[in-house]
Design a protein around this motif. Structure first.
Motif, PDB file in Angstrom:
ATOM      1  N   HIS A 122       9.917  -8.280  -5.537  1.00  0.00           N
ATOM      2  CA  HIS A 122       9.039  -7.400  -4.777  1.00  0.00           C
ATOM      3  C   HIS A 122       8.972  -7.863  -3.323  1.00  0.00           C
ATOM      4  N   THR A 123       9.027  -6.903  -2.430  1.00  0.00           N
ATOM      5  CA  THR A 123       9.159  -7.212  -1.010  1.00  0.00           C
ATOM      6  C   THR A 123       7.978  -6.679  -0.205  1.00  0.00           C
ATOM      7  N   SER A 124       7.823  -7.231   0.986  1.00  0.00           N
ATOM      8  CA  SER A 124       6.717  -6.885   1.859  1.00  0.00           C
ATOM      9  C   SER A 124       6.945  -5.526   2.514  1.00  0.00           C
ATOM     10  N   PRO A 125       5.892  -4.938   3.109  1.00  0.00           N
ATOM     11  CA  PRO A 125       6.085  -3.692   3.855  1.00  0.00           C
ATOM     12  C   PRO A 125       7.137  -3.815   4.959  1.00  0.00           C
ATOM     13  N   ASP A 126       7.183  -4.960   5.645  1.00  0.00           N
ATOM     14  CA  ASP A 126       8.196  -5.139   6.693  1.00  0.00           C
ATOM     15  C   ASP A 126       9.602  -5.089   6.113  1.00  0.00           C
ATOM     16  N   ALA A 127       9.797  -5.738   4.976  1.00  0.00           N
ATOM     17  CA  ALA A 127      11.112  -5.694   4.333  1.00  0.00           C
ATOM     18  C   ALA A 127      11.434  -4.282   3.854  1.00  0.00           C
ATOM     19  N   ASN A 128      10.440  -3.577   3.321  1.00  0.00           N
ATOM     20  CA  ASN A 128      10.655  -2.202   2.871  1.00  0.00           C
ATOM     21  C   ASN A 128      11.046  -1.291   4.026  1.00  0.00           C
ATOM     22  N   ARG A 129      10.438  -1.530   5.176  1.00  0.00           N
ATOM     23  CA  ARG A 129      10.793  -0.749   6.356  1.00  0.00           C
ATOM     24  C   ARG A 129      12.265  -0.976   6.723  1.00  0.00           C
ATOM     25  N   SER A 130      12.688  -2.236   6.651  1.00  0.00           N
ATOM     26  CA  SER A 130      14.076  -2.566   6.959  1.00  0.00           C
ATOM     27  C   SER A 130      15.040  -1.945   5.958  1.00  0.00           C
ATOM     28  N   LEU A 131      14.681  -1.992   4.679  1.00  0.00           N
ATOM     29  CA  LEU A 131      15.535  -1.409   3.645  1.00  0.00           C
ATOM     30  C   LEU A 131      15.610   0.111   3.783  1.00  0.00           C
ATOM     31  N   ALA A 132      14.493   0.743   4.101  1.00  0.00           N
ATOM     32  CA  ALA A 132      14.489   2.200   4.308  1.00  0.00           C
ATOM     33  C   ALA A 132      15.335   2.576   5.522  1.00  0.00           C
ATOM     34  N   GLU A 133      15.296   1.741   6.559  1.00  0.00           N
ATOM     35  CA  GLU A 133      16.116   1.969   7.747  1.00  0.00           C
ATOM     36  C   GLU A 133      17.603   1.939   7.388  1.00  0.00           C
ATOM     37  N   LYS A 134      18.002   0.944   6.600  1.00  0.00           N
ATOM     38  CA  LYS A 134      19.397   0.848   6.172  1.00  0.00           C
ATOM     39  C   LYS A 134      19.776   2.038   5.300  1.00  0.00           C
ATOM     40  N   MET A 135      18.859   2.446   4.459  1.00  0.00           N
ATOM     41  CA  MET A 135      19.100   3.590   3.599  1.00  0.00           C
ATOM     42  C   MET A 135      19.286   4.858   4.428  1.00  0.00           C
ATOM     43  N   PHE A 136      18.431   5.021   5.418  1.00  0.00           N
ATOM     44  CA  PHE A 136      18.515   6.182   6.298  1.00  0.00           C
ATOM     45  C   PHE A 136      19.825   6.180   7.072  1.00  0.00           C
ATOM     46  N   PRO A 158       0.837  -1.207   0.000  1.00  0.00           N
ATOM     47  CA  PRO A 158       0.000   0.000   0.000  1.00  0.00           C
ATOM     48  C   PRO A 158       0.869   1.253   0.000  1.00  0.00           C
ATOM     49  N   ASP A 159       0.250   2.396  -0.191  1.00  0.00           N
ATOM     50  CA  ASP A 159       1.006   3.657  -0.232  1.00  0.00           C
ATOM     51  C   ASP A 159       1.926   3.813   0.967  1.00  0.00           C
ATOM     52  N   TRP A 160       1.445   3.464   2.140  1.00  0.00           N
ATOM     53  CA  TRP A 160       2.216   3.678   3.360  1.00  0.00           C
ATOM     54  C   TRP A 160       3.261   2.585   3.602  1.00  0.00           C
ATOM     55  N   GLY A 161       3.308   1.555   2.718  1.00  0.00           N
ATOM     56  CA  GLY A 161       4.240   0.460   2.915  1.00  0.00           C
ATOM     57  C   GLY A 161       5.392   0.421   1.936  1.00  0.00           C
TER      58      GLY A 161
END
Length: 413
Positions: free
Chosen positions: A372-386, A143-146
């Motif tokens: 394609h990855t799940s919202p949980d994986a996207n959160r983890s990838l964004a954390e690493k990016m940050f 979803p948009d938020w994920g």
């Protein structure tokens, strides 16, 4: 001697006059029946082909919906219902395609074809981040938020700074299309970016295996054929039949027969795979250089992230619901992915970050398919990016650490 009655019943010339007319009528009647039956059979074939093709797509979608990623998620059914309409694309100059505007609960796409990013504040002079990539960055399955852009924006907001993050990802785009989109946006946007992020890997790696050209867009041969057939259709002919469901179905059957005859994969030698990998890396390097030149002129920082994929070794990670149809996505491409990711793993550049192995130890529930990855994986990838920008301990509040890392422009106006 012939009787008068017989003479009256069969007047001279009557038979020769009626027989041709009766023959023509019989012929036309049979022709009409034959044409009708042919049209009925063609209609039945077209309808059956449509149902088979639709069923195939439905099975793929059902497999994804049944993935552990979506169990207990209230938004999942709405997302997949909306995605069918949100998949529509429009022709766009230079980049060839972009999604059409769409408004929904889980998916929102603006008039420019850009997907909504939550926790993003693009009014005023907020620090601006533009992100480019394929459908993984766009958030196919989420979803948009994920999406990764939404989670990255949330990280900045939680760390005490509201930023503007724009998700310019698009399905099946390669880095050259992203570069062109960056150029177009730089020409048009009043507020130029402070940071430009490219998130690539899968579509760029797939390209030389799919197409003979070293630097073309995705599905090049297919789109080229559509364009050329459109030119041919201006003259009289039957080219329109090539777009029918029946022909599409027959092509699908032919491809499967050919794949079975080849053992399910196009044979590639190690030399061929290495040559394709070298093509990918060289092309990506040139695109990086061009982005950096633009950054120097327009005053933005750039960063390039190489995304993870199951195509380098998915068998122990992917969920059982999705596994059956992944090998159908041309398993012969795996040597190219292995060779390319090996080169990128050892690619050293100050603004390049290899994320290809970040999800290797993750559970199966992080993967929707081969990339394609799940919202949980996207959160983890964004954390690493940050963390790449801010440092694991600093965040945007610690400007001293940012300055020490030479990244003060990310956190100070």
């Amino acid at each position: 001697m012939q009787s008068p009655a017989a003479t009256k019943a069969t007047p001279p010339g009557a038979t020769s006059a009626l027989t041709p007319r009766m023959g023509v009528k019989a012929f036309l009647k049979r022709l009409s029946v034959a044409v009708t039956l042919t049209l009925v059979l063609l209609g039945l074939g077209e309808g059956a082909s449509y149902l088979v093709l639709k069923s195939q797509e439905t099975r793929k979608t059902t497999a994804k919906i049944d993935s552990p990623i979506y169990r207990g998620q209230s938004w999942a059914a709405t997302y997949w219902q909306e995605l069918e309409s949100a998949e529509k694309v429009q022709y766009q100059p230079f980049v060839v395609w972009r999604r059409a505007p769409f408004t929904g609960s889980a998916i929102n796409i603006d008039a420019e074809g850009v997907r909504r990013t939550t926790h993003s504040y693009c009014d005023g002079n907020a620090y601006t981040i533009w992100m480019f990539g394929n459908s993984v960055l766009w958030g196919s399955g989420d979803p948009d938020w994920g999406t990764i852009p939404s989670y990255l924006a949330a990280k900045y907001e939680n760390a005490g700074r509201k930023v503007c993050v724009k998700n310019y990802g698009e399905k099946n785009w390669v880095s050259t299309q992203e570069l062109l989109e960056l150029m177009l946006q730089l020409k048009q946007a009043q507020r130029k970016p402070d940071l430009v992020i490219f998130y690539d890997g899968i579509t760029d790696t797939w390209l030389p295996f799919q197409s003979a050209g070293p630097d073309v867009h995705g599905n090049f041969n297919q789109i080229k054929s559509i364009f050329e057939q459109a030119e041919m259709s201006k003259s009289m002919g039957f080219e329109y039949l090539l777009r029918s469901n029946t022909v599409r179905f027959l092509k699908l059957v032919s491809q499967r027969i050919q794949a079975q005859g080849k053992g399910g994969a196009r044979p590639l030698t190690e030399t061929q795979a290495s040559a394709m990998a070298s093509t990918v890396v060289t092309n990506y390097f040139h695109n990086m250089e061009l982005v950096e030149v633009l950054g120097q002129h327009y005053g933005f920082r750039c960063a390039f992230f190489w995304e993870p994929t199951l195509l380098t070794g998915w068998s122990t990670l992917v969920s059982p619901q999705v596994a059956p149809w992944i090998p159908q996505q041309e398993p012969g491409s795996r040597p190219v992915f292995a060779a390319t990711y090996k080169l990128m793993r050892n690619f050293h550049r100050k603004d390049f970050y290899y994320f290809g192995d970040l999800l290797n130890d993750s559970p199966a529930t992080v993967w929707l398919d081969n990339g394609h990855t799940s919202p949980d994986a996207n959160r983890s990838l964004a954390e690493k990016m940050f963390q790449t920008f801010a440092g694991a301990a600093g965040g945007v509040k610690d400007a001293a650490i940012a300055r020490a890392r030479g990244l003060s422009e990310l956190y100070e106006p």
